[in-house]
Design an enzyme around this catalytic site. Sequence first.
Site, PDB file in Angstrom:
ATOM      1  N   HIS A   1      -3.451  -5.711   2.338  1.00  0.00           N
ATOM      2  CA  HIS A   1      -3.076  -5.872   3.613  1.00  0.00           C
ATOM      3  C   HIS A   1      -3.829  -7.089   3.951  1.00  0.00           C
ATOM      4  O   HIS A   1      -4.538  -7.753   3.323  1.00  0.00           O
ATOM      5  CB  HIS A   1      -3.758  -4.704   4.504  1.00  0.00           C
TER       6      HIS A   1
ATOM      7  N   CYS B   1       0.600  -1.210  -0.046  1.00  0.00           N
ATOM      8  CA  CYS B   1      -0.206  -0.032   0.024  1.00  0.00           C
ATOM      9  C   CYS B   1       0.868   1.261   0.139  1.00  0.00           C
ATOM     10  O   CYS B   1       1.500   1.627  -1.037  1.00  0.00           O
ATOM     11  CB  CYS B   1      -1.012  -0.221   1.266  1.00  0.00           C
TER      12      CYS B   1
ATOM     13  N   ARG C   1     -12.426   6.585  -1.212  1.00  0.00           N
ATOM     14  CA  ARG C   1     -11.420   5.645  -0.674  1.00  0.00           C
ATOM     15  C   ARG C   1     -12.005   4.103  -1.571  1.00  0.00           C
ATOM     16  O   ARG C   1     -13.078   3.818  -1.342  1.00  0.00           O
ATOM     17  CB  ARG C   1     -11.306   5.624   0.590  1.00  0.00           C
TER      18      ARG C   1
HETATM   19  N1  GLN Z   1      -2.206   7.163   2.147  1.00  0.00           N
HETATM   20  C1  GLN Z   1      -2.233   5.950   1.178  1.00  0.00           C
HETATM   21  C2  GLN Z   1      -3.721   6.258   0.437  1.00  0.00           C
HETATM   22  O1  GLN Z   1      -4.487   6.469   0.975  1.00  0.00           O
HETATM   23  C3  GLN Z   1      -1.983   4.827   1.474  1.00  0.00           C
HETATM   24  C4  GLN Z   1      -2.834   3.997   2.378  1.00  0.00           C
HETATM   25  C5  GLN Z   1      -2.207   2.604   3.063  1.00  0.00           C
HETATM   26  O2  GLN Z   1      -1.174   2.470   3.216  1.00  0.00           O
HETATM   27  N2  GLN Z   1      -3.266   2.110   3.606  1.00  0.00           N
HETATM   28  O3  GLN Z   1      -3.609   5.717  -0.700  1.00  0.00           O
END
Ligand code: GLN
Length: 242
Positions: free
Chosen positions: A193, A93, A127
Site C-alpha cells: 500500500h 493486498c 500481522r
Molecule cells: N485481510 C487480509 C490480511 O490481513 C488483507 C489485508 C489488507 O488488504 N491490508 O491478510
Amino acid sequence: MDITICHLYPDFMNLYGDRGNIIALQRRASWHGLHPRVVPISVGEEYDLRSCDIIFMGGGQDREQRAIARDFDDRYRVMNEAVQDRVAVLAICGAYQLLGRYYRTAAGEKLNGLGLLDSWTDAGAPRLVGNVVVESRLDGTRRTLVGFENHGGRTYLGPAAAPLGRVLAGHGNNGVDGQEGAVQGTIIGTYLHGALLPKNPWLADYLLGQALIRRGARHQLGALDDTLEVSAHQAAIRRARG
Ligand code: GLN
C-alpha cells in the site's frame, strides 16, 4: 489516445491510500499526452473487462474480501478473458490474495480466489506490518519499490508465478522466503500500500507502457519530471531502513 482504467470494487477495496494508485495512473497518463478514463465497477455490476487497458483493485480486510470472493464467482469468465487478452492488472493486498487460489481467513474460512495467480494465502499471526523496500527487475532494469504493508495473510507462490521482487526491508509475502508480490502474465499482485504508484512512478509507467504495447500503439512514453516522486521514494527508503 484514450486509456481506460477499470477500478474494481472502489467502495469495498481501498486501504491506506490505495485510491492514490488510480490518481497516479490518471495523472501520469495525462502528462504523457494520453486521455485517461476511469471506470468504477462494483459488486454485481457487469462489465466487459477486455475493454479496459488497466484493471486496478485495492486492499480490503476479511469482511470485504468475503463480498469480493462471492462476486468473483460470477466474474471469473470475464476476468480470465481479460487476462488472456493481456489486459494489465494491478492488485494490492486483499485483492492480490484473491487473485490466487484461495485465502484462508483469520477465522479459518476458506475464500476461493480466481486462481489466475499460482499462489495461495493462509492467515497467520502476528500481522506483518511496516515499511517495505523491494528490489524488482520487472521492467528489465534493477529498481526499487517502496510501500507499506499490513497483513495477516501469508502468501506462497507456485511455479507459474514469479515474485515481483526480493525484500530488502520489511516482510513481503510471508516473512520467511524473502519474496514480495507475484507476477504472472500481465497480472501484478503485491502487498504494498502506500499508495504504491505515486512513490514508485516507474511502475505506473510500466503499466501504461503495457497498455500501449497491447494496443499496438505507436505512442511513446517520454520522461517526466519526477523530482518530487523520486524524493518521496528516497524518503521512504530511508524510513524503512531506519
Ligand atoms: N485481510 C487480509 C490480511 O490481513 C488483507 C489485508 C489488507 O488488504 N491490508 O491478510
